[in-house]
Enzyme design. Sequence first.
Site, mmCIF file in Angstrom:
data_model
loop_
_atom_site.group_PDB
_atom_site.id
_atom_site.type_symbol
_atom_site.label_atom_id
_atom_site.label_comp_id
_atom_site.label_asym_id
_atom_site.label_seq_id
_atom_site.Cartn_x
_atom_site.Cartn_y
_atom_site.Cartn_z
ATOM 1 N N LYS A 13 41.355 32.010 36.665
ATOM 2 C CA LYS A 13 40.943 31.664 38.049
ATOM 3 C C LYS A 13 39.434 31.566 38.207
ATOM 4 C CE LYS A 13 42.387 35.029 40.246
ATOM 5 N NZ LYS A 13 42.526 36.247 40.102
ATOM 6 N N ARG A 88 45.046 39.289 48.241
ATOM 7 C CA ARG A 88 45.725 39.922 47.122
ATOM 8 C C ARG A 88 46.999 40.640 47.534
ATOM 9 N NH1 ARG A 88 41.620 40.048 43.274
ATOM 10 N NH2 ARG A 88 42.273 40.860 41.279
ATOM 11 N N ARG A 127 38.363 38.791 26.443
ATOM 12 C CA ARG A 127 37.312 38.959 27.450
ATOM 13 C C ARG A 127 36.695 40.364 27.375
ATOM 14 N NH1 ARG A 127 38.823 37.803 33.594
ATOM 15 N NH2 ARG A 127 39.738 39.861 33.531
ATOM 16 N N ARG A 133 33.956 44.249 30.548
ATOM 17 C CA ARG A 133 34.276 44.687 31.905
ATOM 18 C C ARG A 133 35.021 46.015 31.871
ATOM 19 N NH1 ARG A 133 36.766 40.051 35.765
ATOM 20 N NH2 ARG A 133 38.181 41.752 36.277
ATOM 21 N N ARG A 144 46.902 46.432 36.475
ATOM 22 C CA ARG A 144 46.547 45.246 37.263
ATOM 23 C C ARG A 144 47.695 44.241 37.283
ATOM 24 N NH1 ARG A 144 41.392 43.841 34.212
ATOM 25 N NH2 ARG A 144 41.366 41.894 35.371
HETATM 26 P P1 ADP Z 1 41.182 39.816 38.094
HETATM 27 O O1 ADP Z 1 41.687 38.670 38.915
HETATM 28 O O2 ADP Z 1 40.849 39.428 36.695
HETATM 29 O O3 ADP Z 1 42.058 41.029 38.191
HETATM 30 P P2 ADP Z 1 38.943 40.237 39.938
HETATM 31 O O4 ADP Z 1 37.551 40.049 39.449
HETATM 32 O O5 ADP Z 1 39.471 39.250 40.904
HETATM 33 O O6 ADP Z 1 39.807 40.330 38.620
HETATM 34 O O7 ADP Z 1 39.091 41.690 40.600
HETATM 35 C C1 ADP Z 1 38.763 42.871 39.919
HETATM 36 C C2 ADP Z 1 39.184 44.092 40.735
HETATM 37 O O8 ADP Z 1 38.477 44.104 42.004
HETATM 38 C C3 ADP Z 1 40.667 44.147 41.128
HETATM 39 O O9 ADP Z 1 41.481 44.706 40.113
HETATM 40 C C4 ADP Z 1 40.613 45.038 42.389
HETATM 41 O O10 ADP Z 1 40.503 46.394 42.042
HETATM 42 C C5 ADP Z 1 39.315 44.625 43.064
HETATM 43 N N1 ADP Z 1 39.548 43.539 44.059
HETATM 44 C C6 ADP Z 1 39.122 42.255 43.961
HETATM 45 N N2 ADP Z 1 39.534 41.541 45.019
HETATM 46 C C7 ADP Z 1 40.238 42.400 45.811
HETATM 47 C C8 ADP Z 1 40.942 42.279 47.030
HETATM 48 N N3 ADP Z 1 41.038 41.104 47.652
HETATM 49 N N4 ADP Z 1 41.540 43.382 47.544
HETATM 50 C C9 ADP Z 1 41.468 44.546 46.939
HETATM 51 N N5 ADP Z 1 40.843 44.745 45.775
HETATM 52 C C10 ADP Z 1 40.229 43.689 45.204
#
Ligand code: ADP
Length: 192
Positions: A13, A88, A127, A133, A144
């Site tokens: 994404k 989410r 990654r 990360r 996740r």
């Molecule tokens: P990925 O899609 O690879 O899991 P992201 O960079 O989108 O990674 O998000 C990393 C972390 O940030 C998530 O696992 C969550 O803990 C937090 N996060 C990101 N966006 C949200 C959201 N909309 N609501 C709650 N937590 C979020």
Amino acid sequence: MRIVLLGPPGSGKGTQAALLVEQLEVPHISTGAILRDATKKGTQLGLQAKALTDKGELVPDNVMSELLEERLGSDDVDNGFILDGYPRNLAQASSLEALLERLEKPIDQAILIDIDDDQIIKRIARRALEEGRADDTEETVRNRLRVYAEQTAPVADFYAERGLLTKVLGEGSRNEIFQRLLSIINLDAVSQ
Ligand code: ADP
């Protein structure tokens, strides 16, 4: 052009959003990146978020909706945006819908990048080596994926019910997936 990009962690994404914003010239709003930035700066939000993101848990909805409200209230989103990482769960989807209704900027299209778990695990392992990360450890990734299946997957149905969802196969090269995305985005709407 207001687009929501959906897909499991590791679906690409973020990579595709970066390619799209270049093409569409609209801002890329990645909630994950905003939270990581806050953590790096050591703000209160960042510290609160880190404890949760490190475990693969979601940051509370009220915190996220405040963050989104602030970000989507800026002038640079007048011509659109690519939203990556939000909504989410269904509560976030509803609160985003209400916010965008108030701002008179409804979502035009939600795109789900579809990919199976085996591919995801391979990509995230790579990654983890490349980017380091903190939330790419095996245990956190498993959590996740569980959080995604339980809470985020229903968001695709939310947009499907509104006739806004398109699915794109997330396998193949970066460019192959990007071409698939471009072919389903209504570029006529972009120039308006
Ligand atoms: P990925 O899609 O690879 O899991 P992201 O960079 O989108 O990674 O998000 C990393 C972390 O940030 C998530 O696992 C969550 O803990 C937090 N996060 C990101 N966006 C949200 C959201 N909309 N609501 C709650 N937590 C979020």
